[in-house]
Design a protein around this motif. Structure first.
Motif, short mmCIF file in Angstrom:
data_model
loop_
_atom_site.label_atom_id
_atom_site.label_comp_id
_atom_site.label_asym_id
_atom_site.label_seq_id
_atom_site.Cartn_x
_atom_site.Cartn_y
_atom_site.Cartn_z
N ALA A 171 0.81 -1.21 0.00
CA ALA A 171 0.00 0.00 0.00
C ALA A 171 0.84 1.27 0.00
CB ALA A 171 -0.93 0.00 1.21
N ASP A 172 0.26 2.31 -0.59
CA ASP A 172 0.83 3.66 -0.50
C ASP A 172 0.16 4.46 0.61
OD1 ASP A 172 2.44 3.39 -2.97
OD2 ASP A 172 0.46 3.32 -3.94
N LEU A 173 -1.00 3.99 1.06
CA LEU A 173 -1.76 4.67 2.10
C LEU A 173 -2.64 3.64 2.80
CD1 LEU A 173 -2.74 7.53 3.29
CD2 LEU A 173 -4.66 7.28 1.71
N ARG A 227 0.81 1.84 14.65
CA ARG A 227 2.27 1.75 14.82
C ARG A 227 2.85 0.64 13.94
NH1 ARG A 227 0.43 2.53 20.18
NH2 ARG A 227 1.03 4.57 21.01
N ARG A 228 2.13 -0.48 13.88
CA ARG A 228 2.60 -1.60 13.06
C ARG A 228 2.58 -1.22 11.57
NH1 ARG A 228 -0.43 -5.02 15.29
NH2 ARG A 228 -2.03 -5.37 13.70
N LEU A 229 1.55 -0.51 11.15
CA LEU A 229 1.48 -0.08 9.75
C LEU A 229 2.62 0.86 9.40
CD1 LEU A 229 -2.37 0.54 9.37
CD2 LEU A 229 -1.04 -1.28 8.30
N ALA A 230 2.96 1.75 10.31
CA ALA A 230 4.07 2.68 10.06
C ALA A 230 5.38 1.92 9.87
CB ALA A 230 4.19 3.67 11.21
N ARG A 231 5.59 0.89 10.68
CA ARG A 231 6.83 0.11 10.54
C ARG A 231 6.81 -0.70 9.26
NH1 ARG A 231 5.75 -0.96 16.03
NH2 ARG A 231 4.99 -3.05 15.50
N ARG A 232 5.65 -1.24 8.92
CA ARG A 232 5.55 -2.09 7.73
C ARG A 232 5.78 -1.27 6.46
NH1 ARG A 232 0.98 -6.63 7.78
NH2 ARG A 232 2.15 -6.99 9.69
N GLY A 233 5.45 0.01 6.54
CA GLY A 233 5.68 0.85 5.37
C GLY A 233 7.14 1.14 5.12
N LEU A 252 4.60 4.62 5.21
CA LEU A 252 3.20 4.33 4.96
C LEU A 252 2.34 5.21 5.88
CD1 LEU A 252 0.99 2.73 3.55
CD2 LEU A 252 1.17 1.00 5.34
N GLU A 253 1.67 6.18 5.27
CA GLU A 253 0.82 7.07 6.05
C GLU A 253 -0.55 6.44 6.27
OE1 GLU A 253 2.24 11.58 5.23
OE2 GLU A 253 0.96 10.68 3.67
N SER A 313 3.13 8.45 11.66
CA SER A 313 2.71 8.40 10.26
C SER A 313 1.21 8.57 10.06
CB SER A 313 3.18 7.10 9.59
OG SER A 313 4.58 7.02 9.56
N VAL A 314 0.54 9.20 11.02
CA VAL A 314 -0.87 9.51 10.81
C VAL A 314 -0.97 10.77 9.97
CG1 VAL A 314 -3.02 10.27 11.93
CG2 VAL A 314 -1.72 8.35 12.87
#
Length: 431
Positions: A38-40, A61-67, A72-73, A93-94
């Motif tokens: 994902a880009d977002l 928090r997990r999504l930010a690291r995965r990006g 990944l915002e 990254s919100v």
């Protein structure tokens, strides 16, 4: 742009995410199931319990690291977002915090300028079951609840609009679940009445025990809506997501009893407590343990097949051991087929936090455990009674070489894919 969606919470939230997801797809976005692609990310939040908000924080928090390096915002929408005092916005990254679920606002937060949005959900992205949100908000003020604060007042959609959306959904779904925040009060906001607690809760003079009373003129009810939907799309099985027991009026009762192919013989009727003093402390003034039991007993006597679930809060402030036993006794007396049990969780801004008389955490856990065990025993007994019987099944999932089929009374049956006839709705034998 690739966008990943995640939803916390109820069926109303799932519907909201589906409508936002459709709006993104209409802008040419590719919806992906893997956040790494994902880009977002767009996350629909829930504020029912403290744990639901804690899960939101962990996911973001997990999504930010995965990006990768925080690239990944995330756009956070929904109920918790509506009540955010800055804690969600401060997560890594919100990109934006959008209270509520307006697709246009979420698109704008993601960088799409002045988007045009189709207000009709054309397809629910999952299986043969789709959701139809008939209203939003709630005019009641349960002392434990923060959803009313986040969702606002009752706002019902018009019957013609809902019939049009159901007709579109029926092209893809064999079952449509009517959802919302307080669906039993559907249409009351369109009648000119301003005090829902003082208005009759029904479509006609009731014939059963504790049936809702007469309605004011000009008030379209949930029963009216159901009759219109069944007439317009008779090939679909409709289901009610959650409804107060004393808001099941005679029209709804008649459809449950006489039209099981059109309205699933299943109610999820929030109980919360079987003790009248605790119900008053909860602000649930429209029923008592006795009226709740009377309405459901009346229905159960007339329904040969009946799925019945309830929400119950364990350890509400001030709940004594004797009042917990009253809840247990009511659970034992009624033909529940499952229970959703919630240990009491204080929500910021909700009035229950000011009541005092906190129940110790260990006692709350023990009461919740006892209620869950009762619910599990009820579920086992219902499935045993249904063993070998035929049921009306709708496919609701596929994985690992099996299809999951949901019966009218809310039982899941798993069939090997090679035994499935390929139809979204068919008769099935309960194992």
């Amino acid at each position: 742009m690739n966008v990943y969606f995640h939803t916390f919470g109820c069926k109303a939230n799932q519907y909201d995410t589906a409508l936002v997801r459709q709006a993104f797809a209409d802008q040419g976005v590719v919806v992906v199931d893997d956040p790494a692609a994902a880009d977002l990310a767009v996350v629909n939040s829930c504020t029912v319990t403290h744990e639901s908000e804690a899960k939101l924080g962990r996911l973001v928090r997990r999504l930010a690291r995965r990006g990768g390096g925080g690239r990944l915002e995330t756009v956070v929408m929904g109920c918790a977002a509506a009540r955010d005092g800055g804690a969600i916005a401060a997560l890594p990254s919100v990109r934006a915090v959008v209270g509520g679920a307006d697709p246009a606002r979420v698109l704008e937060a993601a960088g799409f300028g002045a988007p045009r949005v189709d207000p009709v959900l054309r397809r629910f992205p999952a299986n043969a079951r789709g959701w139809l949100k008939i209203q939003d908000g709630c005019d009641e003020h349960c002392t434990f609840c923060a959803t009313t604060i986040a969702r606002g007042a009752n706002r019902s959609r018009g019957i013609p609009e809902l019939v049009a959306e159901a007709t579109a959904l029926a092209e893809h779904h064999a079952e449509i679940v009517l959802t919302g925040i307080h669906i039993g009060t559907y249409g009351q906001d369109r009648s000119g009445w301003t005090d829902p607690g003082a208005t009759p809760r029904g479509s006609q003079q009731g014939s059963g025990p504790d049936s809702p009373g007469a309605r004011p003129r000009g008030w379209s009810t949930l029963g009216d809506l159901l009759e219109a939907l069944v007439s317009a799309v008779p090939q679909v099985r409709f289901r009610l997501s959650s409804i107060e027991a004393t808001e099941v009026d005679d029209t709804i009762a008649r459809l449950l009893i006489e039209a099981p192919a059109h309205l699933a013989a299943h109610l999820h009727a929030p109980l919360q407590s079987g003790a009248n003093r605790i119900l008053k402390r909860m602000g649930r003034h429209w029923y008592t343990a006795e009226s709740y039991r009377a309405r459901l007993d009346w229905l159960a006597e007339r329904l040969p097949v009946f799925g019945l679930g309830a929400d119950i809060i364990a350890g509400f402030p001030g709940e004594s051991d004797a009042e917990h036993r009253q809840t247990i006794a009511l659970v034992d007396a009624l033909p529940f087929t499952y229970l959703h049990v919630f240990p009491y969780s204080e929500r910021p801004g909700a009035a229950a936090g000011r009541l005092g008389e906190r129940v110790p955490p260990g006692v709350i856990r023990e009461r919740a455990r006892e209620l869950r065990e009762r619910g599990e025993a009820k579920a086992r007994a219902h499935r045993l009674r249904r063993q070998g019987q035929r049921a009306d099944g709708v496919v609701c999932g596929r994985r690992e070489g099996k299809v999951e089929v949901l019966t009218e009374d809310y039982l899941s049956v798993y069939l090997p894919t090679h035994d499935w006839n390929g139809r979204p709705r068919f008769e099935v034998t309960l194992p």
